[in-house]
Scaffold this active site. Structure first.
Site, PDB file in Angstrom:
ATOM      1  N   LEU A 169       0.744  -1.094   0.244  1.00 19.32           N
ATOM      2  CA  LEU A 169       0.026  -0.027  -0.090  1.00 19.32           C
ATOM      3  C   LEU A 169       1.100   1.177  -0.121  1.00 19.32           C
ATOM      4  O   LEU A 169       1.752   1.354   1.000  1.00 19.32           O
ATOM      5  CB  LEU A 169      -0.887   0.147   1.219  1.00 19.32           C
ATOM      6  CG  LEU A 169      -1.716  -1.117   1.542  1.00 19.32           C
ATOM      7  CD1 LEU A 169      -2.826  -0.959   2.367  1.00 19.32           C
ATOM      8  CD2 LEU A 169      -2.479  -1.654   0.074  1.00 19.32           C
TER       9      LEU A 169
ATOM     10  N   ARG B 137       1.691  14.941   6.794  1.00 15.54           N
ATOM     11  CA  ARG B 137       2.509  15.476   7.814  1.00 15.54           C
ATOM     12  C   ARG B 137       4.058  15.590   7.295  1.00 15.54           C
ATOM     13  O   ARG B 137       4.755  15.929   8.366  1.00 15.54           O
ATOM     14  CB  ARG B 137       2.443  14.458   9.121  1.00 15.54           C
ATOM     15  CG  ARG B 137       1.174  14.674   9.666  1.00 15.54           C
ATOM     16  CD  ARG B 137       0.835  13.800  11.018  1.00 15.54           C
ATOM     17  NE  ARG B 137       0.729  12.576  10.538  1.00 15.54           N
ATOM     18  CZ  ARG B 137       0.650  11.147  11.141  1.00 15.54           C
ATOM     19  NH1 ARG B 137       1.196  11.426  12.339  1.00 15.54           N
ATOM     20  NH2 ARG B 137       0.133  10.189  10.534  1.00 15.54           N
TER      21      ARG B 137
ATOM     22  N   GLU C  21      -8.467   1.073  16.322  1.00 17.25           N
ATOM     23  CA  GLU C  21      -7.948   2.073  15.612  1.00 17.25           C
ATOM     24  C   GLU C  21      -7.683   3.134  16.764  1.00 17.25           C
ATOM     25  O   GLU C  21      -8.730   3.461  17.770  1.00 17.25           O
ATOM     26  CB  GLU C  21      -8.378   2.541  14.568  1.00 17.25           C
ATOM     27  CG  GLU C  21      -8.308   1.735  13.266  1.00 17.25           C
ATOM     28  CD  GLU C  21      -6.781   1.682  13.019  1.00 17.25           C
ATOM     29  OE1 GLU C  21      -6.005   2.417  12.890  1.00 17.25           O
ATOM     30  OE2 GLU C  21      -6.580   0.293  12.888  1.00 17.25           O
TER      31      GLU C  21
ATOM     32  N   LYS D 167      38.947  14.295 -14.617  1.00 16.01           N
ATOM     33  CA  LYS D 167      37.775  13.761 -15.175  1.00 16.01           C
ATOM     34  C   LYS D 167      37.816  12.905 -16.636  1.00 16.01           C
ATOM     35  O   LYS D 167      38.896  13.293 -17.432  1.00 16.01           O
ATOM     36  CB  LYS D 167      36.886  14.978 -15.621  1.00 16.01           C
ATOM     37  CG  LYS D 167      35.655  14.781 -16.116  1.00 16.01           C
ATOM     38  CD  LYS D 167      35.149  15.769 -17.126  1.00 16.01           C
ATOM     39  CE  LYS D 167      35.516  15.337 -18.624  1.00 16.01           C
ATOM     40  NZ  LYS D 167      35.073  16.086 -19.692  1.00 16.01           N
TER      41      LYS D 167
HETATM   42  C1  UD1 Z   1      -2.719   1.973  10.004  1.00 16.45           C
HETATM   43  C2  UD1 Z   1      -3.583   0.817  10.590  1.00 16.45           C
HETATM   44  C3  UD1 Z   1      -3.324   0.886  12.101  1.00 16.45           C
HETATM   45  C4  UD1 Z   1      -1.719   0.584  12.150  1.00 16.45           C
HETATM   46  C5  UD1 Z   1      -0.834   1.558  11.302  1.00 16.45           C
HETATM   47  C6  UD1 Z   1       0.725   0.911  11.269  1.00 16.45           C
HETATM   48  C7  UD1 Z   1      -5.658   0.934   9.315  1.00 16.45           C
HETATM   49  C8  UD1 Z   1      -7.089   1.071   9.338  1.00 16.45           C
HETATM   50  N1  UD1 Z   1      -5.138   1.345  10.250  1.00 16.45           N
HETATM   51  O1  UD1 Z   1      -3.160   3.224  10.211  1.00 16.45           O
HETATM   52  O2  UD1 Z   1      -3.902  -0.103  12.578  1.00 16.45           O
HETATM   53  O3  UD1 Z   1      -1.282   0.538  13.487  1.00 16.45           O
HETATM   54  O4  UD1 Z   1      -1.354   1.555   9.968  1.00 16.45           O
HETATM   55  O5  UD1 Z   1       1.337   2.090  10.615  1.00 16.45           O
HETATM   56  O6  UD1 Z   1      -5.270   0.184   8.355  1.00 16.45           O
HETATM   57  N2  UD1 Z   1      -3.120   3.846   2.148  1.00 16.45           N
HETATM   58  C9  UD1 Z   1      -3.517   3.633   0.802  1.00 16.45           C
HETATM   59  N3  UD1 Z   1      -4.848   4.054   0.476  1.00 16.45           N
HETATM   60  C10 UD1 Z   1      -5.497   4.378   1.548  1.00 16.45           C
HETATM   61  C11 UD1 Z   1      -5.145   4.771   2.832  1.00 16.45           C
HETATM   62  C12 UD1 Z   1      -3.883   4.286   3.162  1.00 16.45           C
HETATM   63  O7  UD1 Z   1      -2.708   3.163  -0.154  1.00 16.45           O
HETATM   64  O8  UD1 Z   1      -6.742   4.712   1.073  1.00 16.45           O
HETATM   65  C13 UD1 Z   1      -1.556   3.297   2.385  1.00 16.45           C
HETATM   66  C14 UD1 Z   1      -0.706   4.722   3.006  1.00 16.45           C
HETATM   67  O9  UD1 Z   1      -0.009   5.056   1.839  1.00 16.45           O
HETATM   68  C15 UD1 Z   1       0.250   3.635   3.829  1.00 16.45           C
HETATM   69  C16 UD1 Z   1      -0.639   2.623   4.475  1.00 16.45           C
HETATM   70  O10 UD1 Z   1      -1.675   2.408   3.652  1.00 16.45           O
HETATM   71  O11 UD1 Z   1       1.444   3.303   3.228  1.00 16.45           O
HETATM   72  C17 UD1 Z   1      -1.034   3.067   5.939  1.00 16.45           C
HETATM   73  O12 UD1 Z   1      -2.090   4.009   5.786  1.00 16.45           O
HETATM   74  P1  UD1 Z   1      -2.171   5.273   6.925  1.00 16.45           P
HETATM   75  O13 UD1 Z   1      -3.101   6.205   6.524  1.00 16.45           O
HETATM   76  O14 UD1 Z   1      -0.830   5.586   7.293  1.00 16.45           O
HETATM   77  O15 UD1 Z   1      -2.686   4.210   8.254  1.00 16.45           O
HETATM   78  P2  UD1 Z   1      -2.671   4.646   9.730  1.00 16.45           P
HETATM   79  O16 UD1 Z   1      -3.615   5.486  10.135  1.00 16.45           O
HETATM   80  O17 UD1 Z   1      -1.274   4.950  10.140  1.00 16.45           O
END
Ligand code: UD1
Ligand code: CA
Length: 453
Positions: free
Chosen positions: A8, A15, A151, A348
């Site tokens: 993903l 941030r 969460e 060079k």
């Molecule tokens: C997520 C987890 C949380 C975990 C944390 C660990 C869920 C609901 N929560 O939260 O339990 O502790 O990661 O780091 O899964 N991404 C997508 N598409 C989206 C949303 C996210 O590709 O629609 C990708 C982001 O780019 C990232 C990863 O998924 O690489 C995690 O997404 P992020 O929004 O950072 O999740 P957290 O809120 O940190």
């Protein structure tokens, strides 16, 4: 069953406060996503599917060489939604491993453990953190079995006290995953489709959920801000320094070396403080690197010494050479053995033969320098006429006097001596002294000017 990996990487990373998509921010000189893909590749999966969205074109362009399938998630509706986009690319008979593109330090052995644990049911990667804020918490039932993931924004105060967190990585069969994804809803605090909800769906069906806990929580640290990125960079560099020390390399200070690529060292290599190694660098036995040097894509043979503040790029250096302080080797430099390239000398796209020396303030560009040549201070190859580059050939055993200007194309034949301060624009004959400068005159009748009173 074949293994398919889903990564993903669609999130923006608000941030980070940057225009660069989050997964492209470099850690140790390579994008975060590159680290994840490398660990994923080590598992030899049948395929890797990367879900991307934010900055999609830039992300793809940074990985044109990568052997992955790209899936676009146009709107980021949550981690569950992201995995859903990838599902059509995954074969129904596969085991699936889900990774995040912003969690770069996970080891492939941990991924292996997770993938194996997922064969039975569902496996989630977890870690015990001193400060679990921000992460999903692993909620267990009375008998200690994983019940669900809460969460940060949805958890009850008691749940938020739990210190075991969800690292985000999961493993399960594609068949089960696809069933559960279809049943996710976005009825939660963030109105997102949470991948983490598959855990409670599995539990409801009596499918076992295995928590695979990592011993070292650093493996699962994600990057959400520049602060976290900087912390991970230092950790990564500390790990590399330990590896070098374990291999017998002497580091003046393990906290002051940066390796942004691969550094291979022979025996008895010593590296002083504040050196940066980029790309592929190899240092032969007994090589010493002084403080504040930058080496990018270089091979340095045994017993060569690189003195302080030298900058070497795309070059090959033979054994027993002495470079610097303040030497600069630009791309395409080949030095044979026992060559000296001294302070403020730039080389060079040139070859310099065995035992030749250019010790001070010199530019050697597009040149072929033989062996046993001495290049005096301030000598310059004039390789560029404003339109094209030309070559200078200096054959073996020549002596180039200080401040010579060598106008290319030019051949200085074997054993030539060039008088200091000469501008040489014609080939010189072997074994002769060539001088090209105005003759010195002194005027005996000369009187100094007198001031009028
Ligand atoms: C997520 C987890 C949380 C975990 C944390 C660990 C869920 C609901 N929560 O939260 O339990 O502790 O990661 O780091 O899964 N991404 C997508 N598409 C989206 C949303 C996210 O590709 O629609 C990708 C982001 O780019 C990232 C990863 O998924 O690489 C995690 O997404 P992020 O929004 O950072 O999740 P957290 O809120 O940190
Ligand atoms: Ca995150």
């Amino acid at each position: 069953m074949p293994l398919d990996i889903i990564v993903l990487a669609a999130g923006q990373g608000k941030r980070m406060r940057s225009r660069l998509p989050k997964v492209l921010h470099p850690l140790a000189g390579r994008p975060l996503l590159a680290h994840v893909l490398q660990s994923a590749q080590a598992l030899k999966p049948r395929k890797i599917v990367v879900v991307h969205g934010h900055g999609a074109e830039r992300v793809r362009a940074a990985f044109t060489e990568a052997n992955v399938e790209w899936v676009l998630q146009e709107e980021q509706l949550g981690t569950g939604h992201a995995v859903q986009q990838a599902l059509p690319h995954v074969s129904p008979d596969a085991d699936v491993l889900i990774l995040y593109g912003d969690v770069p330090l996970v080891s492939s052995s941990t991924l292996q453990r997770l993938a194996r644990a997922g064969v039975e049911g569902v496996a989630v990667l977890t870690a015990e953190l001193g400060d679990p804020a921000g992460y999903g918490r692993i909620v267990r039932d009375r008998s200690g079995r994983v019940a669900r993931i809460a969460e940060q924004k949805d958890g009850s105060p008691q749940e938020l006290m739990i210190r075991e967190i969800n690292a985000g990585f999961m493993a399960m069969s594609a068949r089960r995953l696809s069933g559960w994804l279809g049943r996710l809803t976005n009825r939660n605090a963030q109105k997102e489709y949470y991948l983490t909800d598959v855990v409670s769906l599995a539990v409801a069906e009596g499918i076992p959920v295995n928590a695979v806990k990592v011993d070292d929580a650093r493996e699962v640290a994600g990057v959400n801000s520049k602060r976290e990125l900087a912390e991970l960079e230092r950790r990564y560099q500390a790990m590399q320094a330990q590896r070098l020390l374990d291999a017998g390399v002497t580091l003046a200070d393990p906290a002051r070396i940066d390796v942004r690529g691969e550094l291979a060292c022979g025996q008895d290599v010593a590296i002083d403080v504040n050196c940066v190694f980029e790309g592929r660098v190899s240092l032969g036995d007994g090589v010493r690197v002084g403080p504040n040097c930058v080496l990018r894509n270089c091979a340095i043979a045994a017993d060569t010494e690189v003195l302080a503040f030298s900058h070497l790029e795309d070059s090959e250096v033979g054994a027993r050479c002495r470079l610097g302080p303040y030497a600069r080797l630009r791309p395409g430099t080949f030095l044979a053995e026992d060559v000296h390239v001294g302070n403020f000398v730039e080389v060079k796209a040139s070859r310099i033969g065995k035992g030749s020396k250019a010790n001070h303030l010199t530019y050697i560009g597009d040149a072929e320098v033989g062996s046993g040549v001495n290049v005096g201070a301030g000598t310059i190859t004039c390789n560029y006429d404003g339109a094209a580059k030309h070559r200078t050939i200096i054959e073996d055993d020549c002596f180039i006097g200080s401040d010579a200007t060598l106008v290319a194309p030019l051949r200085i034949a074997r054993g030539s001596y060039i008088g200091a301060g000469s501008t040489i624009n014609k080939d010189t004959p072997a074994g002769q002294l060539t001088v090209a400068r105005a003759r010195q005159v002194s005027i005996p009748s000369w009187k100094p000017p007198k001031k009028k009173v």
